[in-house]
Motif scaffolding. Structure first.
Motif, PDB file in Angstrom:
ATOM      1  N   GLU A  88      14.750  34.687   1.011  1.00 22.05           N
ATOM      2  CA  GLU A  88      14.098  34.777   2.320  1.00 22.05           C
ATOM      3  C   GLU A  88      12.964  33.773   2.500  1.00 22.05           C
ATOM      4  O   GLU A  88      12.398  33.668   3.587  1.00 22.05           O
ATOM      5  CB  GLU A  88      13.592  36.199   2.586  1.00 22.05           C
ATOM      6  N   ASP A  89      12.620  33.049   1.451  1.00 19.50           N
ATOM      7  CA  ASP A  89      11.639  31.966   1.568  1.00 19.50           C
ATOM      8  C   ASP A  89      12.285  30.668   2.067  1.00 19.50           C
ATOM      9  O   ASP A  89      11.570  29.695   2.337  1.00 19.50           O
ATOM     10  CB  ASP A  89      10.967  31.691   0.223  1.00 19.50           C
ATOM     11  N   THR A  90      13.586  30.670   2.172  1.00 20.26           N
ATOM     12  CA  THR A  90      14.295  29.486   2.648  1.00 20.26           C
ATOM     13  C   THR A  90      13.857  29.138   4.059  1.00 20.26           C
ATOM     14  O   THR A  90      13.916  29.983   4.963  1.00 20.26           O
ATOM     15  CB  THR A  90      15.812  29.713   2.615  1.00 20.26           C
ATOM     16  N   ALA A  91      13.396  27.903   4.240  1.00 13.90           N
ATOM     17  CA  ALA A  91      12.875  27.473   5.547  1.00 13.90           C
ATOM     18  C   ALA A  91      12.468  26.011   5.450  1.00 13.90           C
ATOM     19  O   ALA A  91      12.369  25.452   4.357  1.00 13.90           O
ATOM     20  CB  ALA A  91      11.665  28.310   5.947  1.00 13.90           C
ATOM     21  N   VAL A  92      12.204  25.437   6.605  1.00 12.14           N
ATOM     22  CA  VAL A  92      11.511  24.158   6.650  1.00 12.14           C
ATOM     23  C   VAL A  92      10.014  24.468   6.668  1.00 12.14           C
ATOM     24  O   VAL A  92       9.560  25.256   7.494  1.00 12.14           O
ATOM     25  CB  VAL A  92      11.907  23.333   7.885  1.00 12.14           C
ATOM     26  N   TYR A  93       9.288  23.860   5.757  1.00 13.91           N
ATOM     27  CA  TYR A  93       7.854  24.103   5.624  1.00 13.91           C
ATOM     28  C   TYR A  93       7.087  22.922   6.226  1.00 13.91           C
ATOM     29  O   TYR A  93       7.400  21.759   5.950  1.00 13.91           O
ATOM     30  CB  TYR A  93       7.479  24.276   4.159  1.00 13.91           C
ATOM     31  N   TYR A  94       6.078  23.257   7.020  1.00 16.08           N
ATOM     32  CA  TYR A  94       5.251  22.256   7.694  1.00 16.08           C
ATOM     33  C   TYR A  94       3.788  22.474   7.319  1.00 16.08           C
ATOM     34  O   TYR A  94       3.342  23.616   7.187  1.00 16.08           O
ATOM     35  CB  TYR A  94       5.361  22.393   9.210  1.00 16.08           C
ATOM     36  N   CYS A  95       3.051  21.377   7.203  1.00 20.56           N
ATOM     37  CA  CYS A  95       1.613  21.517   7.088  1.00 20.56           C
ATOM     38  C   CYS A  95       0.957  21.017   8.372  1.00 20.56           C
ATOM     39  O   CYS A  95       1.527  20.174   9.083  1.00 20.56           O
ATOM     40  CB  CYS A  95       1.051  20.767   5.881  1.00 20.56           C
ATOM     41  N   ALA A  96      -0.204  21.575   8.649  1.00 21.20           N
ATOM     42  CA  ALA A  96      -0.912  21.229   9.874  1.00 21.20           C
ATOM     43  C   ALA A  96      -2.408  21.274   9.619  1.00 21.20           C
ATOM     44  O   ALA A  96      -2.879  22.105   8.841  1.00 21.20           O
ATOM     45  CB  ALA A  96      -0.535  22.190  10.997  1.00 21.20           C
ATOM     46  N   ALA A  97      -3.135  20.387  10.280  1.00 31.63           N
ATOM     47  CA  ALA A  97      -4.581  20.292  10.114  1.00 31.63           C
ATOM     48  C   ALA A  97      -5.288  20.782  11.370  1.00 31.63           C
ATOM     49  O   ALA A  97      -4.897  20.436  12.497  1.00 31.63           O
ATOM     50  CB  ALA A  97      -4.972  18.839   9.827  1.00 31.63           C
ATOM     51  N   ASP A  98      -6.324  21.566  11.143  1.00 27.02           N
ATOM     52  CA  ASP A  98      -7.087  22.183  12.230  1.00 27.02           C
ATOM     53  C   ASP A  98      -8.560  21.876  12.000  1.00 27.02           C
ATOM     54  O   ASP A  98      -9.084  22.185  10.923  1.00 27.02           O
ATOM     55  CB  ASP A  98      -6.823  23.688  12.217  1.00 27.02           C
ATOM     56  N   SER A  99      -9.223  21.331  12.992  1.00 25.01           N
ATOM     57  CA  SER A  99     -10.628  20.970  12.824  1.00 25.01           C
ATOM     58  C   SER A  99     -11.556  22.181  12.869  1.00 25.01           C
ATOM     59  O   SER A  99     -12.732  22.076  12.511  1.00 25.01           O
ATOM     60  CB  SER A  99     -11.046  19.966  13.917  1.00 25.01           C
ATOM     61  N   ARG A 100     -11.043  23.348  13.243  1.00 28.49           N
ATOM     62  CA  ARG A 100     -11.881  24.545  13.275  1.00 28.49           C
ATOM     63  C   ARG A 100     -12.068  25.111  11.878  1.00 28.49           C
ATOM     64  O   ARG A 100     -11.307  24.840  10.962  1.00 28.49           O
ATOM     65  CB  ARG A 100     -11.244  25.590  14.198  1.00 28.49           C
ATOM     66  N   TYR A 101     -13.081  25.933  11.740  1.00 34.05           N
ATOM     67  CA  TYR A 101     -13.441  26.480  10.423  1.00 34.05           C
ATOM     68  C   TYR A 101     -12.507  27.601   9.993  1.00 34.05           C
ATOM     69  O   TYR A 101     -12.172  27.736   8.823  1.00 34.05           O
ATOM     70  CB  TYR A 101     -14.883  26.986  10.481  1.00 34.05           C
ATOM     71  N   THR A 102     -12.038  28.406  10.933  1.00 30.33           N
ATOM     72  CA  THR A 102     -11.240  29.568  10.571  1.00 30.33           C
ATOM     73  C   THR A 102      -9.755  29.244  10.613  1.00 30.33           C
ATOM     74  O   THR A 102      -9.322  28.304  11.276  1.00 30.33           O
ATOM     75  CB  THR A 102     -11.514  30.737  11.531  1.00 30.33           C
TER      76      THR A 102
END
Length: 121
Positions: A88-102
């Motif tokens: 069930e972990d099968t997937a396309v994984y993406y990373c993303a950057a957020d300038s907010r602290y939380t």
């Protein structure tokens, strides 16, 4: 400015993979970095994040105790160590950057292209 996710592949159930999210053109340490995944036919799901400044990690319940997020400032890279992988972990994984602290599930500043993780025997 670019984010690049890598490290996906085919792994048997119970195996491990380490995903990398490398940045160019900006410093990852100034951003909260999130990992998302999208399985076939399903909506995108937030998986984990590592907060800017203090590096506090967070995880979705389904991966707690199996996944670990970390940051290497010298390499300007964030890693997602994935252990005890399940189908069930099968997937396309993406990373993303957020300038907010939380940590957040939307409002990302930058997205990387995904890397495919397939967990199958």
């Amino acid at each position: 400015v670019q984010l690049q996710a890598s490290g996906g592949g085919l792994v048997q159930p119970g195996g491990s993979l380490r995903l990398s999210c490398a940045a160019s053109g900006f410093t990852l340490d100034y951003y909260t970095i999130n990992w998302f995944r999208q399985a076939p036919g399903k909506e995108r799901e937030w998986v984990s994040c590592i907060r800017r400044r203090d590096g506090l990690p967070s995880y979705v319940d389904s991966v707690k105790g199996r996944f670990a997020i970390s940051r290497d400032n010298a390499e300007n890279t964030v890693y997602l160590q994935m252990n005890s992988l399940k189908p069930e972990d099968t997937a396309v994984y993406y990373c993303a950057a957020d300038s907010r602290y939380t940590c957040s599930i939307n409002g990302m500043d930058y997205w990387g292209k995904g890397t495919l993780v397939t967990v199958s025997s």
